[in-house]
Design a protein around this motif. Structure first.
Motif, PDB file in Angstrom:
ATOM      1  N   CYS B 646       0.845  -1.202   0.066  1.00  0.00           N
ATOM      2  CA  CYS B 646      -0.058  -0.078  -0.050  1.00  0.00           C
ATOM      3  C   CYS B 646       0.756   1.081   0.027  1.00  0.00           C
ATOM      4  CB  CYS B 646      -0.896   0.228   1.263  1.00  0.00           C
ATOM      5  SG  CYS B 646      -2.041  -1.329   1.285  1.00  0.00           S
ATOM      6  N   GLU B 647       0.265   2.280  -0.431  1.00  0.00           N
ATOM      7  CA  GLU B 647       0.908   3.634  -0.474  1.00  0.00           C
ATOM      8  C   GLU B 647      -0.144   4.492   0.290  1.00  0.00           C
ATOM      9  OE1 GLU B 647       1.652   5.195  -4.136  1.00  0.00           O
ATOM     10  OE2 GLU B 647       2.979   3.560  -4.677  1.00  0.00           O
ATOM     11  N   LEU B 648       0.347   5.108   1.232  1.00  0.00           N
ATOM     12  CA  LEU B 648      -0.547   6.058   2.057  1.00  0.00           C
ATOM     13  C   LEU B 648       0.206   7.410   1.898  1.00  0.00           C
ATOM     14  CD1 LEU B 648      -2.857   6.605   3.894  1.00  0.00           C
ATOM     15  CD2 LEU B 648      -1.548   6.345   5.844  1.00  0.00           C
ATOM     16  N   VAL B 675       4.082   7.644   1.579  1.00  0.00           N
ATOM     17  CA  VAL B 675       4.666   6.894   2.583  1.00  0.00           C
ATOM     18  C   VAL B 675       4.448   5.558   2.044  1.00  0.00           C
ATOM     19  CG1 VAL B 675       4.304   6.113   5.052  1.00  0.00           C
ATOM     20  CG2 VAL B 675       3.741   8.509   4.308  1.00  0.00           C
ATOM     21  N   MET B 676       5.463   4.837   1.932  1.00  0.00           N
ATOM     22  CA  MET B 676       5.464   3.358   1.419  1.00  0.00           C
ATOM     23  C   MET B 676       5.283   2.465   2.549  1.00  0.00           C
ATOM     24  SD  MET B 676       4.976   2.276  -1.649  1.00  0.00           S
ATOM     25  CE  MET B 676       6.474   0.842  -1.923  1.00  0.00           C
ATOM     26  N   THR B 702      -5.951  -7.399   4.953  1.00  0.00           N
ATOM     27  CA  THR B 702      -6.467  -6.225   5.520  1.00  0.00           C
ATOM     28  C   THR B 702      -5.614  -5.148   5.470  1.00  0.00           C
ATOM     29  OG1 THR B 702      -6.169  -6.948   7.689  1.00  0.00           O
ATOM     30  CG2 THR B 702      -8.381  -7.382   6.890  1.00  0.00           C
ATOM     31  N   VAL B 703      -5.720  -4.015   5.343  1.00  0.00           N
ATOM     32  CA  VAL B 703      -4.745  -2.868   5.403  1.00  0.00           C
ATOM     33  C   VAL B 703      -5.672  -1.714   6.459  1.00  0.00           C
ATOM     34  CG1 VAL B 703      -5.522  -1.914   3.164  1.00  0.00           C
ATOM     35  CG2 VAL B 703      -3.430  -1.069   4.448  1.00  0.00           C
ATOM     36  N   THR B 704      -4.882  -1.287   7.482  1.00  0.00           N
ATOM     37  CA  THR B 704      -5.552  -0.601   8.531  1.00  0.00           C
ATOM     38  C   THR B 704      -5.011   0.989   8.273  1.00  0.00           C
ATOM     39  OG1 THR B 704      -6.212  -2.336   9.662  1.00  0.00           O
ATOM     40  CG2 THR B 704      -6.618  -0.318  10.505  1.00  0.00           C
ATOM     41  N   PRO B 705      -5.253   1.956   7.654  1.00  0.00           N
ATOM     42  CA  PRO B 705      -4.703   3.078   7.629  1.00  0.00           C
ATOM     43  C   PRO B 705      -4.729   3.699   9.430  1.00  0.00           C
ATOM     44  CG  PRO B 705      -6.709   3.572   6.672  1.00  0.00           C
ATOM     45  CD  PRO B 705      -6.499   1.978   6.936  1.00  0.00           C
ATOM     46  N   LYS B 706      -3.616   4.330   9.567  1.00  0.00           N
ATOM     47  CA  LYS B 706      -3.625   4.904  10.842  1.00  0.00           C
ATOM     48  C   LYS B 706      -3.901   6.508  10.999  1.00  0.00           C
ATOM     49  CE  LYS B 706      -0.554   2.734  13.923  1.00  0.00           C
ATOM     50  NZ  LYS B 706       0.524   1.974  14.039  1.00  0.00           N
ATOM     51  N   MET B 707      -3.410   7.011   9.641  1.00  0.00           N
ATOM     52  CA  MET B 707      -3.826   8.462   9.641  1.00  0.00           C
ATOM     53  C   MET B 707      -4.508   8.876   8.535  1.00  0.00           C
ATOM     54  SD  MET B 707       0.068   9.272   9.148  1.00  0.00           S
ATOM     55  CE  MET B 707       1.087   9.000   7.572  1.00  0.00           C
ATOM     56  N   LEU B 711      -5.116   6.663   0.344  1.00  0.00           N
ATOM     57  CA  LEU B 711      -4.574   5.429   0.565  1.00  0.00           C
ATOM     58  C   LEU B 711      -4.637   4.915  -0.781  1.00  0.00           C
ATOM     59  CD1 LEU B 711      -3.417   3.193   2.629  1.00  0.00           C
ATOM     60  CD2 LEU B 711      -5.621   2.448   2.629  1.00  0.00           C
ATOM     61  N   LYS B 712      -3.683   4.047  -1.210  1.00  0.00           N
ATOM     62  CA  LYS B 712      -3.636   3.369  -2.438  1.00  0.00           C
ATOM     63  C   LYS B 712      -3.009   1.867  -2.196  1.00  0.00           C
ATOM     64  CE  LYS B 712      -2.361   4.004  -7.399  1.00  0.00           C
ATOM     65  NZ  LYS B 712      -1.289   4.381  -8.136  1.00  0.00           N
ATOM     66  N   LEU B 713      -4.069   1.113  -2.879  1.00  0.00           N
ATOM     67  CA  LEU B 713      -3.549  -0.269  -2.909  1.00  0.00           C
ATOM     68  C   LEU B 713      -2.788  -0.752  -4.079  1.00  0.00           C
ATOM     69  CD1 LEU B 713      -6.943  -2.016  -1.672  1.00  0.00           C
ATOM     70  CD2 LEU B 713      -5.053  -1.103  -0.216  1.00  0.00           C
TER      71      LEU B 713
END
Lengths: 128, 1282
Positions: B646-648, B675-676, B702-707, B711-713
């Motif tokens: 993911c890339e956030l 942010v990689m 699952t991916v859980t963004p924290k901020m 977000l890009k999968l």
């Protein structure tokens, strides 16, 4: 017809579109790849011969050890290739003719439909 | 083209040359070694005469000139046929050496086919082939059957340092060291001798040498003796302008120039003498002729002195002197002799030379080839002894064919040279492959095949580098091939070999190509896999491999589940169609924007446009990605550390851009900090699993963004077999922004869902139902508990819930705890709970509002009771939506919904149907037959209670409890009928006339069907949830006038048989089944096809008029005196609330056949349309079935006639009864059915207003204003009295 044989149909752009290992002999583990190699290499010979004759059935055009390659070239330059080890030219020729007929029929019905391929396969196995 | 200038020609000029045997003393070698050269090496450069011009004459005196000549100097110890083993060893060395040289090229990519064809032959052909072939040819030299290798002269060399040089000369030739050829008589021991004295100038002046020379000349003759002075250079630093030894030995040190000159002189002399010798031989032969056979010794068959040998020698010498005509003539002369003598080797040798002679003469190609083939085959026939000669012969043949551009034929000869010796055939096959490449047109497939064959043999002889080289070349042919086995073979083996050399990167690259080999056999797949893993382990590091094909990822299966306003309780819930949820949600969620102006519009404005147009997810909440992994192999594989990539990216404007415009959105990219896969910003789940052979598995990641941010999968990565990291990138199709219809974006293609806007955390409700059963028998009634949890600290409000199938799932009452199930359903004498469910907020339009004081926050979950009732046997998807709003109004989302989805499979259990028919003798009383069939597959049931719903009806048993079911349970497949009396309670209250005596004063709405001894309490059906479910059943059954008093609803309560319970379900919980039958009416019109317990039946006719016929059933009469008159009384009751006028029309039964009705009065009778004439309206439709079926019974009964008035009219007040007297006359004894009358009734409305009202009613009800009924069957038996 033959104790070991490998039958393959090669499209005009040299892609195998149908493969069947036929014959009764027990197969070695690497038989499949050897057969492919021999038949694949024989395509070169077919290429040479096909334009020199009007006959569709080219018998015993190539051999590798005791494996003989016979080919039937259709008008559309699809090649029905049979790798066999015993000489039975008449049998092979009639086999090719029957397969060719089947091939034409199946082509009309769109090869790719699994039922037809299955029927095709069964009839080919049966003929051997 | 001049044959001599072809490669073969050159080769022949070099190889088939006179041999001079060198015999020397040790001191000679010592002197030469000072220069780093052996004696032969020193002289060799001067044995090549490339520019001489010597006139010669053929035997027929044709003069010709020799322009090129060569001598071969060989030590006497080398004049023998090389040992086969030694030759092999030498061959191997050459090959190994060649293999090592090519190390650098091994790792490069194979050349393109087009490049191959364009490049020149010398570029492609490995240079060592030529050298190797020469070695092969030399391996067959010095054979006794051919003479061109036999020494023609002998050079005896003695150093001036030797003591007694003259004696040394003599010793040299007499020693037993002479080659066997000379000793065993294969050649003439009387060989031409030449004496050479070597003088090293470093050892003193040449005076001594000159003295010895003169001594030699006097001893051996002047012409045969020469002096060679070497090492005349004083300082040993002299540079040679043109180093003649360069080609022989690279480290040649300077030798005195003088010596060289001398040498040239010497060798010229040698050649001159040799010429003379030839002439001598020629002369000798001609002179001797055939008449000198006594010189033939008794040794071998052909000694030097045999005629054949002499001819052969002559032929060879002629060949060496380029007199090919003569050579050919001699060869053909002896060829037939050898053949006749069956001296096959010699025959082959001669044939070989003939072919070469033909070639050099450039005459008949056919002849040349014929001879060559003949020779080759003959050599082959000899077996191992001829093998080396066959090889040499084959190589010459090949060269011959190559010269004529017959590459294809050359290739086949190469193929024929292949012996059992693997290394040898490997080289030959490789050369064959190049022949195919060079043939016109190029035969690439053959090229590839032979390379593979060759590589295979190289590998078997441990020449791994050569093997790789050949396979690498073959790859340029097979790179894109669709011939699967070929591709696998080549890649697999080259991969293996690279691994042997430690080139693991390359090995992996090739091994990867074969991993997804689903067409291979299981054993092969295992082998591939094992080797692959082994290579990785050897490599000792992990590799990142893009496009690892194990397992196969089905991109079309990619599904992204994210939660914005919509949250899901489980994955199945998320996979339900969005439209379905939406249709359910309609009543729950605030309406769509733009529809109305209300408080919700504010919210939509608050929501930034970018949030509305892209996928939104909440920080701290997981996005689920489901993707299907397929194992194409038949062997299991293990996959570990599967996670998303993911890339956030964090956008600075994120907080300020509440009015974000599209342009800003586009510019976003520039202002972002990417942010990689940083663990600080996102949490990724990792999954380990294994896939069996051919298995497909849906993997949930699952991916859980924290901020907050975007977000890009990007893709998914995994570790295969613990060593290889594979990754797969979801092709990032540009997010096509469609015009968002509504606030929520419909799910588009999965690829569009790979980019998300992450927003601030908001509360999220989680919920599930405890122990939801997957299967239940029809009728099953079970309490369930819904647990709702809110993990966040923010509270939520305004909870609402909606259930898709209230028939199956109803919302319970919080006040009634479930712990005492089924006691809570029991009927207690003092139970006044009928009002309890009235307290509950009845869901309006199916939406249930939770009480406002319900708060879910933190750890404390909310437990809410639900009731499950498996209404009908089918698979039911149940959907539950819970809507809630945020207490915190500042959050981006104002509300969210929680979606729950469960599937319930309902199995058939008891099939209940009711048939109701009027009591023949009582008004407002009905006989009820209940048919129960156990249709379940395994469960036995015990029926325990039948209840009629509502206060209007009372029900009572007709049989004793024990009489009903002896075994007290219904086994699988068992059917049973129960009979009950149903009584209209209202009627019995109203009817004051007392015509209907209340036989069952204790009649209630519940009937116990199991013995009292079981102590099973009666179930209160008026209580929630049974009443709720019953309402659902009723509403399910269509819109009916609920106030219709003439229908009755039944509820059958059953329990699973206790003995069965242990076997299947170990639950201790008592189970209860309720089967509901609604709108039962008198006489079934339709067969009960739709549902097991819901048959459309009638209790009473829809007619408000009911009647009974009273009178005698049996009468004795003496017909001999008169006919019989019988009085009857008809009691008519008007149950409507208006005055009814009724006319009774009797019809004599002349036209009808008096039939004895079948005793099956309970059975539904098919309406006889003949009798029920179409003019009669719906009421008739209800009653026509009462008519006996007109089975013709041959009973000779005379008809009866109605006496008295044929039509009587009565007016009936609302809810009143009256009696009408009737009379019939019977003329003969018999049994009569007195149903041949029709009651026509007409309800009179009081005023026009009512009429109008009536008209406004539905047509069905309109019809009820009038109607007619046929008579009931009434059987009267009249007997002849005595």
């Amino acid at each position: 017809m033959a104790t070991t044989a490998s039958f393959i149909i090669v499209s005009r752009n040299d892609i195998p579109i149908y493969e069947a290992e036929v014959g009764s002999a027990t197969k070695r583990e690497d038989a499949a790849q050897l057969h492919q190699f021999v038949l694949h290499a024989a395509l070169d010979i077919v290429q040479d011969l096909a334009w020199t004759t009007s006959a569709m059935f080219l018998k015993n055009i190539d051999r590798f050890n005791d494996l003989v390659v016979s080919v039937y070239v259709t008008a559309g330059h699809t090649r029905l290739m049979l790798l066999h080890d015993s000489r039975n030219d008449d049998g092979i020729k009639s086999f090719f003719q029957e397969v060719h007929e089947l091939y034409i029929k199946v082509n009309f019905l769109q090869l790719g439909c699994s039922v037809h391929v299955l029927v095709f396969h069964l009839s080919i196995v049966e003929k051997n | 083209m001049d044959p001599a200038s072809t490669p073969l020609g050159k080769m022949l000029l070099e190889e088939i040359t006179p041999v001079v045997m060198v015999l020397r003393t040790d001191s000679v070698e010592e002197a030469c070694v000072k220069n780093g050269l052996s004696f032969v090496e020193m002289l060799s450069p001067f044995c090549n005469f490339s520019n001489i011009d010597v006139p010669l004459r053929t035997s027929s005196d044709q003069p010709y000139r020799l322009r090129k000549f060569k001598l071969r100097l060989v030590y006497e110890s080398d004049v023998h046929q090389p040992n086969v083993e030694v030759a092999k060893e030498r061959l191997k060395q050459v090959i190994t050496k060649a293999g090592e040289k090519e190390n650098s090229e091994l790792s490069s990519d194979p050349p393109q086919v087009s490049n191959l064809l364009d490049s020149s032959k010398s570029e492609l052909l490995p240079s060592w082939f030529e050298y190797l072939n020469k070695e092969l040819i030399r391996a067959a030299s010095f054979s006794e059957h051919e003479t061109f290798d036999h020494p023609v002269a002998c050079l005896l060399v003695v150093s001036s340092m030797d003591e007694q040089p003259i004696n040394r000369f003599v010793d040299l030739f007499n020693t037993n060291k002479l080659p066997s050829l000379l000793n065993d008589g294969a050649m003439d021991p009387k060989i031409l001798k030449h004496y050479l004295l070597v003088h090293d100038n470093h050892d003193g002046s040449s005076e001594k040498a000159l003295k010895i020379l003169s001594e030699m000349k006097s001893t051996f003759g002047t012409n045969e003796c020469h002096l060679l002075c070497i090492n005349s250079s004083q300082d040993a630093t002299m540079e040679h302008q043109d180093d003649p030894w360069a080609s022989y030995k690279n480290d040649a040190s300077p030798v005195q120039h003088l010596g060289c000159c001398l040498d040239v002189d010497d060798t010229s002399a040698v050649s001159a003498t040799r010429r003379g010798f030839r002439n001598q031989i020629k002369n000798l032969w001609w002179r001797k002729g055939k008449d000198d056979p006594n010189e033939m010794p008794s040794g071998s068959m052909y000694t030097f002195s045999s005629i054949e040998s002499q001819i052969r020698v002559l032929g060879d010498h002629a060949f060496m002197l380029h007199d090919y005509e003569l050579a050919l003539a001699n060869y053909s002369l002896i060829s037939t002799d050898y053949k006749l003598d069956k001296a096959w080797k010699r025959y082959a040798g001669v044939q070989e030379m003939m072919a070469l002679a033909y070639f050099l003469l450039d005459q008949s190609r056919k002849e040349a080839e014929y001879c060559m083939e003949n020779a080759f085959n003959t050599y082959l026939k000899l077996g191992s002894s001829g093998q080396q000669n066959a090889t040499r012969c084959g190589l010459w043949w090949i060269e011959m064919l190559k010269t004529r551009d017959q590459y294809k034929e050359a290739a086949s000869v190469y193929f024929r040279i292949c012996s059992e010796e693997l290394l040898h055939s490997a080289v030959m096959l490789e050369q064959a492959s190049y022949c195919y490449l060079f043939s016109k047109p190029p035969m690439l497939y053959k090229y590839g095949f032979h390379l593979v064959l060759s590589g295979d043999r190289y590998r078997k002889t441990d020449q791994v580098k050569h093997a790789i080289r050949t396979y690498r070349s073959a790859l340029s042919v097979y790179k894109e091939t669709t011939w699967s086995y070929i591709r696998d073979h080549v890649h697999f083996h080259i991969g293996q070999w690279y691994a042997l050399l430690g080139l693991h990167d390359l090995a992996v690259k090739h091994m990867l190509q074969v991993l997804a080999c689903s067409h291979q056999s299981k054993a092969t797949q295992e082998l591939f896999l094992r080797d692959f893993v082994q290579i990785f382990q050897e490599a000792g590091k992990t590799f990142e491999v893009p496009g690892l094909q194990l397992p196969v990822i089905d991109i079309s299966s990619l599904k992204v589940v994210f939660e914005d306003q919509r949250t899901y309780a489980s994955y199945p819930a998320a996979s339900v169609k969005e439209s379905l949820w939406r249709s359910l949600e309609e009543d729950l969620i605030p309406s769509l924007p733009g529809a109305r102006t209300n408080w919700l519009d504010v919210q939509t404005k608050l929501m930034p446009k970018r949030l509305r147009e892209s996928n939104v997810c909440v920080a701290g909440e997981a996005i689920k990605v489901v993707v299907e992994f397929t194992n194409p192999l038949q062997v299991p594989i293990s996959i570990s550390n599967v996670s998303l990539i993911c890339e956030l990216s964090q956008s600075e404007e994120d907080k300020s851009d509440t009015n974000a415009s599209t342009s800003e959105l586009e510019n976003d990219e520039d202002h972002q900090r990417v942010v990689m896969s940083d663990s600080a910003s996102v949490i990724l789940s990792e999954i380990d699993y294994s896939l069996g052979g051919g298995e497909k598995k849906l993997v949930e990641l699952t991916v859980t963004p924290k901020m907050e941010g975007t977000l890009k999968l990007v893709g998914v990565r995994w570790k295969f077999s613990g060593c290889v990291v594979g990754f797969y990138t979801f092709e990032s199709i540009l997010l096509v922004k469609k015009i968002a219809r509504g606030k929520r974006k419909a799910k588009q293609s999965p690829l569009n869902d790979l980019k998300f806007v992450v927003v601030k955390p908001v509360p999220k409700l989680e919920g599930h139902i405890h122990a939801f059963p997957e299967k239940a028998h029809a009728g099953h009634l079970q309490p369930l508990i819904l647990e709702l949890k809110n993990q966040s600290d923010c509270s939520i409000k305004n909870l609402k819930m909606k259930i898709s199938h209230p028939r199956f799932l109803s919302i319970g009452n919080k006040e009634v705890p479930h712990v005492d199930f089924p006691a809570c359903l029991e009927k207690r004498p003092d139970n006044k709970q009928s009002g309890t469910h009235a307290n509950l907020k009845k869901p309006s339009e199916g939406v249930f509002l939770f009480p406002e004081d319900v708060a879910i926050k933190g750890d404390k979950p909310l437990l809410w009771p639900l009731w499950l009732h498996a209404a009908v046997p089918e698979s039911v998807p149940l959907y539950i939506i819970i809507y809630y709003e945020m207490e915190d109004t500042s959050s981006v989302m104002k509300y969210r919904t929680l979606r729950l989805h469960y599937n319930l499979q309902v199995l058939p259990s008891l099939d209940v149907s009711f048939k109701i028919s009027p009591c023949p003798s009582r008004l407002q009383e009905f006989l009820v037959r209940m048919d129960v069939v156990n249709k379940s597959s395994a469960q036995s049931f015990q029926v325990s209670q039948l209840s009629s719903v509502g206060d209007n009806w009372g029900i009572s048993r007709l049989q004793t409890i024990d009489g009903i079911i002896p075994s007290q349970s219904l086994a699988v497949g068992q059917a049973f009928s129960f009979f009950f009396m149903l009584k209209s309670r209202r009627q019995s209250l109203v009817d004051a006339a007392g015509h209907v005596p209340d036989l069952f004063p204790d009649i209630g709405s519940d009937v116990r069907l199991c013995p009292e001894s079981l102590k099973e309490p009666l179930v209160n059906i008026t209580h929630s949830p049974l009443s709720d479910f019953h309402d659902s059943e009723r509403s399910q059954h269509g819109i009916r006038n609920q106030e219709d008093d003439n229908t009755v609803d039944f509820i059958l309560i059953s329990r699973p048989l206790k003995s069965d319970r242990n076997s299947e379900e170990a639950s201790d919980q008592p189970q209860l089944f309720s089967h509901h039958a609604c709108y039962c009416r008198q006489y079934s019109l339709l067969p009960s096809s739709n549902a097991d317990n819901l048959s459309e039946q009638k209790t009473a006719s829809t007619s408000p008029i009911s009647w009974t016929m009273n009178g005698p059933r049996t009468k004795y009469h003496n017909f001999s005196s008169s006919f019989c008159e019988i009085s009857l009384r008809m009691t008519i009751h008007n149950s409507s609330d208006v005055i009814a006028s009724i006319s009774i029309n009797t019809a004599d039964s002349a036209g009808q056949s008096d039939a004895l009705p079948s005793p099956r009065g309970w059975q539904p009778v098919v309406a006889d349309t003949k009798v029920a004439s179409p003019k009669v309206s719906v009421a008739v439709a209800g009653n026509s079935a009462e008519l006996p079926s007109s089975e013709p019974v041959a009973s000779p009964v005379s008809p009866f006639i109605w006496s008295g008035s044929s039509c009587s009219n009565v007016q009936l007040e609302p809810s009143s009864s009256t009696d009408v007297p009737m009379q019939i006359c019977v003329f003969s004894p018999g049994t009569y059915d007195l149903s041949s009358y029709v009651l026509n009734w007409n309800l009179r409305k009081d005023g026009g207003g009512n009429q109008l009202e009536a008209k406004e009613k539905k047509p069905e009800e309109m019809r009820k204003l009038w109607g007619s009924c046929s008579g009931y069957p009434y059987f009267l038996t009249v007997l002849q009295s005595v």
